[in-house]
Scaffold this active site. Structure first.
Site, PDB file in Angstrom:
ATOM      1  N   CYS A 103      21.302  33.636  62.536  1.00 20.22           N
ATOM      2  CA  CYS A 103      22.055  33.619  61.100  1.00 20.22           C
ATOM      3  C   CYS A 103      23.031  34.379  60.883  1.00 20.22           C
ATOM      4  CB  CYS A 103      20.549  34.400  60.233  1.00 20.22           C
ATOM      5  SG  CYS A 103      20.524  34.728  58.310  1.00 20.22           S
ATOM      6  N   CYS A 106      22.659  37.646  58.680  1.00 21.55           N
ATOM      7  CA  CYS A 106      21.269  38.717  59.234  1.00 21.55           C
ATOM      8  C   CYS A 106      22.339  39.742  60.205  1.00 21.55           C
ATOM      9  CB  CYS A 106      20.597  38.003  60.037  1.00 21.55           C
ATOM     10  SG  CYS A 106      19.510  37.481  59.408  1.00 21.55           S
TER      11      CYS A 106
END
Length: 194
Positions: A103, A106
Site C-alpha cells: 500500500c 501506508c
C-alpha cells in the site's frame, strides 16, 4: 541540435556519424541517470518508511499478538520505563495501525506514524500487517477494517475501542486529534475513578 546538424552542408557520412555519436551520448547519459544513479542512492540511504521506529511501536505478527493488543495485555517493550503512579498501564492507550506492505499510502504514512509515536511515548503503537497470513486477514476483516491505512484506538483497561477510522497522509491531523482526545478521555476517567 538535430536542426543544426541537418542544416549543415557536410557530406552524408559525417552527418550520420555526428548523429550517431550524439544519440550514443544521449543513451549513455540516460542509462547513468535512470539506472545507475538510483542504485547508488539506494545503497547509501534507506527509504523513509524503512527507518527504525521508536520503542513504543511494535508489530503484531500473530493472531494472539493482535488479540493481546486489542485487550490491552500486549507486553510492553523491553526498553520502556516502568509505569509511574500518575501514568499507570490501565490509563494507557493502544493505537493499532492496519496496513499492507504494497500500500503506497501506508508507506507514505510510516514516517508520520514514527514521529507521532516519538511525540506520544505513553501511547503504545501496534502495527498489524493485514496480509501476514490468511488467519490475520480474517481477523482484520472481523474487526471491521475496510480501507487502509486504518487506525483503531483502544483503552488498555479491558480493550474498549475509543475510535476507529481510515487515515491517509492528508488526515494526519485527525489522527493526532483523536489520540489527544482519547488521552483526555482516559485521564478524566482515571480521575473520576479515584
Amino acid at each position: 541540435v538535430f536542426f543544426r546538424l541537418a542544416t549543415r552542408r557536410d557530406p552524408p557520412s559525417s552527418f550520420l556519424a555526428r548523429l550517431f555519436r550524439s544519440l550514443s551520448h544521449l543513451i549513455s547519459f540516460l542509462f547513468l541517470f535512470l539506472f545507475l544513479f538510483p542504485f547508488l542512492l539506494r545503497t547509501q540511504t534507506k527509504f523513509r518508511y524503512e527507518l527504525p521506529a521508536p520503542s513504543n511501536v511494535r508489530a503484531a505478527r500473530t493472531i494472539s499478538d493482535l488479540e493481546a493488543a486489542v485487550a490491552g495485555t500486549f507486553p510492553p517493550p523491553p526498553s520502556s520505563p516502568p509505569p509511574s503512579s500518575s501514568n499507570t498501564t490501565s490509563t494507557r492507550l493502544t493505537v493499532l495501525e492496519f496496513y499492507v506492505p504494497a500500500c503506497p499510502a501506508c508507506r507514505s504514512l510510516a514516517p508520520k506514524l514514527r514521529q507521532l509515536a516519538a511525540d506520544n511515548p505513553d501511547v503504545d503503537f501496534v502495527t498489524v500487517n493485514g496480509e501476514a497470513s490468511a488467519e490475520m486477514s480474517a481477523a482484520v476483516e472481523a474487526l471491521g477494517v475496510d480501507r487502509l491505512p486504518y487506525f483503531a484506538v483502544y483503552r488498555k483497561d479491558g480493550g474498549e475501542r475509543v475510535s476507529a477510522f481510515a487515515c491517509n497522509l492528508r488526515r494526519v491531523a485527525v489522527l493526532r486529534a483523536e489520540i489527544a482526545a482519547a488521552k483526555e478521555c482516559v485521564g478524566e476517567c482515571a480521575a473520576a475513578a479515584e
